[in-house]
Design a protein around this motif. Structure first.
Motif, PDB file in Angstrom:
ATOM      1  N   GLY A  19      29.744 -18.928  12.797  1.00  0.00           N
ATOM      2  CA  GLY A  19      31.055 -18.791  11.864  1.00  0.00           C
ATOM      3  C   GLY A  19      31.145 -17.626  11.159  1.00  0.00           C
ATOM      4  O   GLY A  19      30.055 -17.118  10.555  1.00  0.00           O
ATOM      5  N   HIS A  46      33.775 -20.345  14.799  1.00  0.00           N
ATOM      6  CA  HIS A  46      34.869 -20.537  13.774  1.00  0.00           C
ATOM      7  C   HIS A  46      35.083 -19.118  13.022  1.00  0.00           C
ATOM      8  O   HIS A  46      33.951 -18.530  12.563  1.00  0.00           O
ATOM      9  CB  HIS A  46      34.242 -21.796  12.740  1.00  0.00           C
ATOM     10  CG  HIS A  46      35.216 -22.344  11.920  1.00  0.00           C
ATOM     11  ND1 HIS A  46      35.281 -23.661  11.769  1.00  0.00           N
ATOM     12  CD2 HIS A  46      36.055 -21.998  11.182  1.00  0.00           C
ATOM     13  CE1 HIS A  46      36.360 -23.963  10.970  1.00  0.00           C
ATOM     14  NE2 HIS A  46      36.777 -22.672  10.622  1.00  0.00           N
ATOM     15  N   MET A  48      37.053 -17.814   9.652  1.00  0.00           N
ATOM     16  CA  MET A  48      37.835 -18.212   8.541  1.00  0.00           C
ATOM     17  C   MET A  48      38.157 -16.835   7.561  1.00  0.00           C
ATOM     18  O   MET A  48      37.350 -16.048   7.543  1.00  0.00           O
ATOM     19  CB  MET A  48      36.866 -18.929   7.520  1.00  0.00           C
ATOM     20  CG  MET A  48      37.243 -19.367   6.293  1.00  0.00           C
ATOM     21  SD  MET A  48      36.943 -18.000   4.854  1.00  0.00           S
ATOM     22  CE  MET A  48      38.077 -18.269   3.677  1.00  0.00           C
ATOM     23  N   HIS A  66      39.627 -21.871  13.822  1.00  0.00           N
ATOM     24  CA  HIS A  66      39.954 -21.087  12.574  1.00  0.00           C
ATOM     25  C   HIS A  66      40.392 -21.906  11.176  1.00  0.00           C
ATOM     26  O   HIS A  66      40.809 -23.036  11.453  1.00  0.00           O
ATOM     27  CB  HIS A  66      41.030 -20.024  13.084  1.00  0.00           C
ATOM     28  CG  HIS A  66      42.348 -20.604  13.354  1.00  0.00           C
ATOM     29  ND1 HIS A  66      43.307 -20.884  12.355  1.00  0.00           N
ATOM     30  CD2 HIS A  66      42.872 -21.020  14.548  1.00  0.00           C
ATOM     31  CE1 HIS A  66      44.458 -21.707  13.012  1.00  0.00           C
ATOM     32  NE2 HIS A  66      44.131 -21.639  14.246  1.00  0.00           N
ATOM     33  N   LEU A  73      34.807 -24.214   7.331  1.00  0.00           N
ATOM     34  CA  LEU A  73      33.732 -23.588   8.199  1.00  0.00           C
ATOM     35  C   LEU A  73      32.454 -23.965   7.766  1.00  0.00           C
ATOM     36  O   LEU A  73      31.610 -24.382   8.981  1.00  0.00           O
ATOM     37  CB  LEU A  73      33.905 -21.964   7.732  1.00  0.00           C
ATOM     38  CG  LEU A  73      32.911 -21.277   8.901  1.00  0.00           C
ATOM     39  CD1 LEU A  73      33.638 -20.042   9.512  1.00  0.00           C
ATOM     40  CD2 LEU A  73      31.377 -21.061   8.179  1.00  0.00           C
ATOM     41  N   ASP A  76      31.889 -27.348   9.582  1.00  0.00           N
ATOM     42  CA  ASP A  76      31.921 -27.437  11.144  1.00  0.00           C
ATOM     43  C   ASP A  76      30.607 -27.724  11.557  1.00  0.00           C
ATOM     44  O   ASP A  76      29.767 -26.794  11.558  1.00  0.00           O
ATOM     45  CB  ASP A  76      32.872 -26.078  11.467  1.00  0.00           C
ATOM     46  CG  ASP A  76      33.122 -26.214  12.872  1.00  0.00           C
ATOM     47  OD1 ASP A  76      32.367 -27.002  13.566  1.00  0.00           O
ATOM     48  OD2 ASP A  76      33.564 -25.412  13.389  1.00  0.00           O
ATOM     49  N   VAL A  79      28.778 -24.790  13.880  1.00  0.00           N
ATOM     50  CA  VAL A  79      28.376 -23.746  13.212  1.00  0.00           C
ATOM     51  C   VAL A  79      26.815 -23.833  12.911  1.00  0.00           C
ATOM     52  O   VAL A  79      26.596 -24.541  11.855  1.00  0.00           O
ATOM     53  CB  VAL A  79      29.135 -23.074  12.161  1.00  0.00           C
ATOM     54  CG1 VAL A  79      28.785 -22.063  11.458  1.00  0.00           C
ATOM     55  CG2 VAL A  79      30.894 -22.710  12.433  1.00  0.00           C
ATOM     56  N   VAL A  82      25.843 -18.684   9.776  1.00  0.00           N
ATOM     57  CA  VAL A  82      27.132 -18.101   8.990  1.00  0.00           C
ATOM     58  C   VAL A  82      26.846 -16.584   8.694  1.00  0.00           C
ATOM     59  O   VAL A  82      25.876 -16.237   8.187  1.00  0.00           O
ATOM     60  CB  VAL A  82      27.170 -18.842   7.929  1.00  0.00           C
ATOM     61  CG1 VAL A  82      28.464 -18.310   6.915  1.00  0.00           C
ATOM     62  CG2 VAL A  82      27.466 -20.257   8.229  1.00  0.00           C
TER      63      VAL A  82
END
Ligand SMILES: NC(=O)c1ccc[n+]([C@@H]2O[C@H](COP(=O)([O-])OP(=O)(O)OC[C@H]3O[C@@H](n4cnc5c(N)ncnc54)[C@H](O)[C@@H]3O)[C@@H](O)[C@H]2O)c1
Length: 378
Positions: A19, A46, A48, A66, A73, A76, A79, A82
């Protein structure tokens, strides 16, 4: 959001879910191309961005979800890893939120944070949660640099000169080669007669550009308590010439030279050097944004009066950007030990110390200059 969850269990051959917070030029031109080469191990799930149009359009390029919300995010379940690619003022809070969300690993674009206070908050949360964090100082993951590190022997103990010199065209030229960038802020002409403009430009140069190589410099100056600024100048339109000294009281004095110029150059160059009486390391890095294999490192040695020759490492197939993502996958799978939060904090403290001292020196020089001009006029 897709269902059932695609989050990868530890040791699973399924790709890990990525993500990304912030989908600006760095995400578009650096990280997505790197991740495209690692599809068997990492999958972007993902994207953002606070700008909904950017989030949607960049996510569509990679078939990801998105959103415009950090919480969406982090919540989610697809994910696992990050990446924080938002503007620097959001980094510390977003790193902390990603750790608290129990993600498997976090990549924070440089700079990691902007103050010692932010760094201490990150350190506490990282210890509490145990979530591995790495900072996007890509050269520290470059296989050319890593091969040099494995072979430089006692150079860090004996080094007397450390140099980072960077000549690059503006980022936009590389971004446009790599991708079609959606929206770019307009820039004006700074007022260089204002000392605050010079101070901001120098701090920006150190925390934005020099910071890529300061972790490399710190490998050769682990003890930087007595850092002294010998010279600090801003270079227009963007750059710096900085000379520092450390270790004056200890067994070995070290001179550190940091130079950068971002101009209309046709020949980008990014070189790191460390030199002792008997050995010299030179690392030629590929420019930022460029995905063209690793750095090339050369170590030259002398024994007595004889040059015993040079050994060259690289170029290897992948660069530091891809190295970061490979490391993140290993950290998320638990197959590699994370860097200590303390070493990341020390890298940041080192950068802030240089930025503070340099800005003070430049302000003093600016004042002296203004006074002598006023004196000449009166
Ligand atoms: N590793 C490298 O080579 C390299 C090179 C340049 C910049 N960087 C770093 O990468 C990061 C991103 O750089 P960029 O040039 O893409 O920046 P940028 O400011 O141009 O774009 C960042 C994006 O983040 C979005 N954004 C703004 N506020 C946000 C928030 N609170 N949360 C999430 N997204 C938000 C913006 O809409 C924009 O799309 C910066 O930290 C920069 O220092 C790294």
């Amino acid at each position: 959001m897709s269902s059932p969850s695609k989050a990868a269990p530890l040791g699973s051959p399924q790709p890990l879910g990525v993500g990304i917070l912030g989908a600006g030029p760095v995400t578009q031109a650096i990280h997505l191309p790197s991740l495209a080469r690692l599809r068997n191990i990492l999958e972007v799930r993902h994207i953002m961005d606070v700008d909904a149009a950017i989030a949607e359009s960049v996510a569509a390029r990679v078939g990801a979800n998105h959103s415009t919300s950090v919480d969406a995010l982090l919540g989610d379940p697809d994910v696992d890893i990050v990446a924080i690619c938002s503007p620097h003022q959001f980094h510390a809070d977003q790193v902390i939120a990603a750790c608290r969300a129990g993600k498997k690993a976090v990549l924070c674009e440089k700079p990691f944070a902007m103050s010692g206070e932010e760094a201490a908050r990150i350190s506490t949360v990282s210890e509490e949660t145990g979530v591995p964090i790495i900072v996007g100082a890509m050269h520290t993951f470059d296989p050319g640099w890593l091969a040099a590190e494995a072979n430089w022997g006692d150079l860090p103990e004996n080094v007397h000169t450390i140099r980072s010199s960077i000549i690059l065209p503006p980022n936009a030229r590389f971004e446009d080669f790599a991708s079609e960038i959606i929206t770019r802020p307009a820039s004006g002409t700074p007022d260089y007669s204002n000392v605050e403009v010079i101070k901001d430009a120098l701090r920006g140069g150190i925390m934005g550009l020099a910071i890529h190589d300061l972790p490399l410099v710190r490998r050769f100056t682990p003890d930087f308590e007595d850092l002294e600024v010998l010279q600090a100048r801003h270079v227009r339109p963007f750059g710096y010439v900085i000379s520092l000294r450390s270790g004056k009281q200890g067994p070995r004095e070290r001179i550190i030279e940091l130079r950068a110029a971002m101009n209309k150059t046709w020949k980008p160059e990014w070189v790191f050097e460390a030199i002792s009486d008997d050995a010299a390391l030179r690392v030629d890095f590929t420019p930022s944004y460029v995905q063209a294999g690793s750095a090339i490192a050369t170590i030259t040695r002398r024994a007595g009066n004889q040059n015993t020759g040079s050994t060259t490492f690289g170029p290897f197939e992948h660069n530091g950007y891809e190295g970061e993502w490979r490391e993140l996958a290993q950290l998320a799978l638990g197959t590699k030990q994370p860097p200590s939060a303390e070493s990341l904090i020390n890298d940041l403290t080192f950068a802030i110390a240089i930025a503070d001292a340099t800005v003070d020196e430049a302000a003093a020089e600016h004042a002296q200059h203004s006074n002598s001009h006023a004196g000449a006029r009166s």
